[in-house]
Scaffold this motif. Structure first.
Motif, PDB file in Angstrom:
ATOM      1  N   GLU A 108      -2.869   7.766  -1.300  1.00  0.00           N
ATOM      2  CA  GLU A 108      -3.422   9.070  -1.699  1.00  0.00           C
ATOM      3  C   GLU A 108      -3.975   8.980  -3.185  1.00  0.00           C
ATOM      4  N   GLU A 109      -3.720   7.653  -3.829  1.00  0.00           N
ATOM      5  CA  GLU A 109      -4.493   7.538  -5.133  1.00  0.00           C
ATOM      6  C   GLU A 109      -5.559   6.522  -4.934  1.00  0.00           C
ATOM      7  N   SER A 111      -7.328   3.430  -6.832  1.00  0.00           N
ATOM      8  CA  SER A 111      -7.097   2.223  -8.111  1.00  0.00           C
ATOM      9  C   SER A 111      -8.445   2.270  -9.003  1.00  0.00           C
ATOM     10  N   CYS A 114       2.694   1.704  -9.018  1.00  0.00           N
ATOM     11  CA  CYS A 114       1.475   1.438  -9.584  1.00  0.00           C
ATOM     12  C   CYS A 114       1.606   0.499 -10.782  1.00  0.00           C
ATOM     13  N   THR A 140      -2.986   0.533  -7.339  1.00  0.00           N
ATOM     14  CA  THR A 140      -1.897   1.193  -6.571  1.00  0.00           C
ATOM     15  C   THR A 140      -2.281   0.989  -5.272  1.00  0.00           C
ATOM     16  N   ASN A 144       0.603   9.999 -16.503  1.00  0.00           N
ATOM     17  CA  ASN A 144       0.337  10.098 -15.062  1.00  0.00           C
ATOM     18  C   ASN A 144       1.470  10.242 -14.098  1.00  0.00           C
ATOM     19  N   ASP A 198      -0.898   3.086  -3.050  1.00  0.00           N
ATOM     20  CA  ASP A 198      -0.618   4.413  -2.315  1.00  0.00           C
ATOM     21  C   ASP A 198      -1.923   4.923  -2.075  1.00  0.00           C
TER      22      ASP A 198
END
Length: 180
Positions: free
Chosen positions: A103-104, A106, A83, A99, A135, A101
């Motif tokens: 699963e995350e 932004s 990230c 990011t 984090n 990702d």
């Protein structure tokens, strides 16, 4: 737990155009020395994140959305980076988390969990580094290995303010090349 926090401009990436600053999201390339160093640290089990001032937004040279897209392009060019945190204002009041990702999410972190770092996000303040530590690792712990790499005095000052180890980009590039 190991965390590598990287300044981005002139540490990890540079303008493809040869200009002083990245002008569009696609006007960037990964610096070869940083690609080798990132691969080395990733192989050593480090979680890798970016932390970058983006004063071009505050100066009116680019729009916030362009700065966001610039970070996404860096993440696409260098997928080992999980990230990127970036501060687009001179006062250190605002910070975004980008990011790829799935699963995350932004998001602007200055509105949520990292609001207590507001006012110190811009390097040489420690806000982005402390947010990355919180984090990525959950907390600072003497057993954690945390390293911040950068190319400017502001980067070194941020590492000192966050009480983490600092390495100059040029030394980091050499260390990565020597270990591959």
């Amino acid at each position: 737990m190991k965390l590598l926090i990287l300044d981005l401009d002139n540490t990890v990436r540079r303008p493809k155009s040869g200009a002083k600053f990245i002008s569009t999201p696609d006007d960037q390339e990964i610096i070869p020395g940083s690609a080798r160093a990132i691969a080395h640290y990733k192989s050593q089990g480090f979680l890798i994140v970016g932390a970058t001032n983006q004063g071009g937004v505050a100066a009116g040279h680019k729009q916030l959305e362009d700065a966001i897209q610039e970070q996404y392009q860096t993440l696409r060019l260098c997928p080992e980076i999980w990230c990127i945190y970036f501060c687009p204002d001179y006062e250190g009041q605002f910070c975004w988390f980008c990011t790829l990702d799935p699963e995350e999410i932004s998001t602007p972190i200055h509105l949520g969990w990292a609001a207590n770092y507001q006012g110190s996000f811009r390097k040489p303040g420690a806000g982005m580094l402390n947010a990355a530590i919180e984090n990525g690792l959950g907390s600072k712990n003497p057993e954690h290995q945390i390293l911040f790499v950068g190319d400017r005095d502001e980067d070194k000052g941020a590492a000192e303010a966050a009480n983490v180890n600092f390495l100059w980009a040029s030394d980091w590039w050499e260390s990565g090349a020597a270990n591959l």
